[in-house]
Design a protein around this motif. Sequence first.
Motif, PDB file in Angstrom:
ATOM      1  N   GLY A 107       0.690  -1.453  -0.225  1.00  0.00           N
ATOM      2  CA  GLY A 107      -0.200  -0.035  -0.101  1.00  0.00           C
ATOM      3  C   GLY A 107       0.559   1.406  -0.257  1.00  0.00           C
ATOM      4  O   GLY A 107       0.546   2.160  -0.182  1.00  0.00           O
ATOM      5  N   SER A 108       2.044   1.236   0.413  1.00  0.00           N
ATOM      6  CA  SER A 108       3.198   2.565   0.384  1.00  0.00           C
ATOM      7  C   SER A 108       3.763   1.841  -0.676  1.00  0.00           C
ATOM      8  O   SER A 108       4.932   0.853  -1.250  1.00  0.00           O
ATOM      9  CB  SER A 108       3.525   2.344   1.878  1.00  0.00           C
ATOM     10  OG  SER A 108       2.286   2.357   2.713  1.00  0.00           O
ATOM     11  N   TRP A 109       4.208   3.001  -1.624  1.00  0.00           N
ATOM     12  CA  TRP A 109       5.745   3.492  -2.067  1.00  0.00           C
ATOM     13  C   TRP A 109       6.199   4.818  -1.952  1.00  0.00           C
ATOM     14  O   TRP A 109       5.881   5.158  -2.122  1.00  0.00           O
ATOM     15  CB  TRP A 109       4.564   3.034  -4.136  1.00  0.00           C
ATOM     16  CG  TRP A 109       4.201   1.359  -4.031  1.00  0.00           C
ATOM     17  CD1 TRP A 109       2.678   1.568  -3.721  1.00  0.00           C
ATOM     18  CD2 TRP A 109       4.465   0.950  -4.720  1.00  0.00           C
ATOM     19  NE1 TRP A 109       2.457   0.631  -3.917  1.00  0.00           N
ATOM     20  CE2 TRP A 109       3.487  -0.656  -5.274  1.00  0.00           C
ATOM     21  CE3 TRP A 109       5.706   0.041  -5.303  1.00  0.00           C
ATOM     22  CZ2 TRP A 109       3.767  -1.602  -5.082  1.00  0.00           C
ATOM     23  CZ3 TRP A 109       6.449  -1.770  -5.759  1.00  0.00           C
ATOM     24  CH2 TRP A 109       5.212  -2.266  -5.788  1.00  0.00           C
ATOM     25  N   GLY A 110       8.007   4.109  -2.425  1.00  0.00           N
ATOM     26  CA  GLY A 110       8.701   4.740  -2.871  1.00  0.00           C
ATOM     27  C   GLY A 110       8.150   5.809  -4.224  1.00  0.00           C
ATOM     28  O   GLY A 110       7.521   5.219  -4.689  1.00  0.00           O
ATOM     29  N   GLN A 111       9.025   6.759  -4.759  1.00  0.00           N
ATOM     30  CA  GLN A 111       9.712   7.037  -5.500  1.00  0.00           C
ATOM     31  C   GLN A 111      10.130   7.151  -6.741  1.00  0.00           C
ATOM     32  O   GLN A 111       9.787   6.828  -8.101  1.00  0.00           O
ATOM     33  CB  GLN A 111       9.722   9.005  -5.701  1.00  0.00           C
ATOM     34  CG  GLN A 111      10.850   9.243  -5.979  1.00  0.00           C
ATOM     35  CD  GLN A 111      11.719   8.601  -4.488  1.00  0.00           C
ATOM     36  OE1 GLN A 111      10.867   8.364  -3.273  1.00  0.00           O
ATOM     37  NE2 GLN A 111      13.052   8.809  -5.060  1.00  0.00           N
ATOM     38  N   GLY A 112      11.139   5.957  -6.061  1.00  0.00           N
ATOM     39  CA  GLY A 112      11.492   5.464  -7.001  1.00  0.00           C
ATOM     40  C   GLY A 112      13.156   5.860  -7.498  1.00  0.00           C
ATOM     41  O   GLY A 112      13.625   7.170  -6.606  1.00  0.00           O
ATOM     42  N   THR A 113      14.538   5.154  -7.495  1.00  0.00           N
ATOM     43  CA  THR A 113      15.186   5.323  -7.893  1.00  0.00           C
ATOM     44  C   THR A 113      16.126   4.707  -9.201  1.00  0.00           C
ATOM     45  O   THR A 113      15.905   3.917  -9.126  1.00  0.00           O
ATOM     46  CB  THR A 113      16.525   5.513  -6.574  1.00  0.00           C
ATOM     47  OG1 THR A 113      17.982   5.807  -6.724  1.00  0.00           O
ATOM     48  CG2 THR A 113      16.913   3.344  -6.229  1.00  0.00           C
ATOM     49  N   GLN A 114      16.781   5.723  -9.629  1.00  0.00           N
ATOM     50  CA  GLN A 114      17.457   4.586 -11.338  1.00  0.00           C
ATOM     51  C   GLN A 114      18.447   4.180 -11.113  1.00  0.00           C
ATOM     52  O   GLN A 114      19.693   4.742 -10.966  1.00  0.00           O
ATOM     53  CB  GLN A 114      17.113   5.956 -12.282  1.00  0.00           C
ATOM     54  CG  GLN A 114      17.405   4.972 -13.499  1.00  0.00           C
ATOM     55  CD  GLN A 114      16.469   4.695 -14.479  1.00  0.00           C
ATOM     56  OE1 GLN A 114      15.507   4.727 -14.159  1.00  0.00           O
ATOM     57  NE2 GLN A 114      16.709   3.377 -14.942  1.00  0.00           N
ATOM     58  N   VAL A 115      18.123   2.931 -11.856  1.00  0.00           N
ATOM     59  CA  VAL A 115      20.269   1.761 -11.624  1.00  0.00           C
ATOM     60  C   VAL A 115      20.102   1.764 -13.309  1.00  0.00           C
ATOM     61  O   VAL A 115      19.780   1.026 -13.956  1.00  0.00           O
ATOM     62  CB  VAL A 115      19.435   0.956 -10.836  1.00  0.00           C
ATOM     63  CG1 VAL A 115      20.660  -0.471 -11.451  1.00  0.00           C
ATOM     64  CG2 VAL A 115      19.353   1.041  -9.327  1.00  0.00           C
ATOM     65  N   THR A 116      20.733   2.339 -13.529  1.00  0.00           N
ATOM     66  CA  THR A 116      21.188   1.662 -15.252  1.00  0.00           C
ATOM     67  C   THR A 116      22.749   1.282 -15.253  1.00  0.00           C
ATOM     68  O   THR A 116      23.628   1.689 -14.854  1.00  0.00           O
ATOM     69  CB  THR A 116      21.933   3.295 -15.742  1.00  0.00           C
ATOM     70  OG1 THR A 116      20.411   4.132 -15.693  1.00  0.00           O
ATOM     71  CG2 THR A 116      21.816   3.498 -17.514  1.00  0.00           C
ATOM     72  N   VAL A 117      22.458  -0.390 -15.671  1.00  0.00           N
ATOM     73  CA  VAL A 117      24.011  -1.068 -16.024  1.00  0.00           C
ATOM     74  C   VAL A 117      24.227  -0.552 -17.585  1.00  0.00           C
ATOM     75  O   VAL A 117      23.563  -1.231 -18.344  1.00  0.00           O
ATOM     76  CB  VAL A 117      23.844  -1.911 -14.755  1.00  0.00           C
ATOM     77  CG1 VAL A 117      25.283  -2.935 -15.378  1.00  0.00           C
ATOM     78  CG2 VAL A 117      22.462  -2.349 -14.255  1.00  0.00           C
ATOM     79  N   SER A 118      25.971  -0.207 -17.491  1.00  0.00           N
ATOM     80  CA  SER A 118      26.488  -0.243 -19.001  1.00  0.00           C
ATOM     81  C   SER A 118      27.092  -1.424 -19.316  1.00  0.00           C
ATOM     82  O   SER A 118      27.192  -2.224 -18.237  1.00  0.00           O
ATOM     83  CB  SER A 118      26.836   0.920 -18.577  1.00  0.00           C
ATOM     84  OG  SER A 118      28.044   0.839 -17.962  1.00  0.00           O
ATOM     85  N   SER A 119      27.364  -2.203 -20.635  1.00  0.00           N
ATOM     86  CA  SER A 119      27.241  -2.984 -21.454  1.00  0.00           C
ATOM     87  C   SER A 119      29.051  -2.237 -20.930  1.00  0.00           C
ATOM     88  O   SER A 119      29.579  -1.894 -21.681  1.00  0.00           O
ATOM     89  CB  SER A 119      26.829  -4.094 -22.345  1.00  0.00           C
ATOM     90  OG  SER A 119      27.128  -2.835 -23.184  1.00  0.00           O
TER      91      SER A 119
END
Length: 119
Positions: A107-119
């Motif tokens: 019922g409760s969610w955060g706003q998110g954090t972006q994870v980007t993995v480069s090859s």
Amino acid sequence: QVQLVESGGGLVQAGGSLRLSCAASGRTFSNYIMGWFRQAPGKEREFVARISGSGDSTYYADSGKGRFTISRDNAKNAVYLQMNNLKPEDTAAYYCAARLSFAAPYGSWGQGTQVTVSS
């Protein structure tokens, strides 16, 4: 309800590591089952891991088994996701979420954090 704020995302090369944090408000944090989810562009949100209120029980999606570790510190009202050996397919926005029981929805969610993995 608890208020959740994620942090710790960023850009990392394949094989690298990141530790995501989720800070929660409220005095009853230990009552909540905490989960991590992720959503990549154009894809549905998917479950990553969850941890019981006491921290003694964890469960992982197959995608993260052996690479990801969920933990919590109830004294600090925080939950963490340690991610090792990251792969490009781990690229996504990561969200923490809270629920009071296995019978209840998150019922409760955060706003998110972006994870980007480069090859």
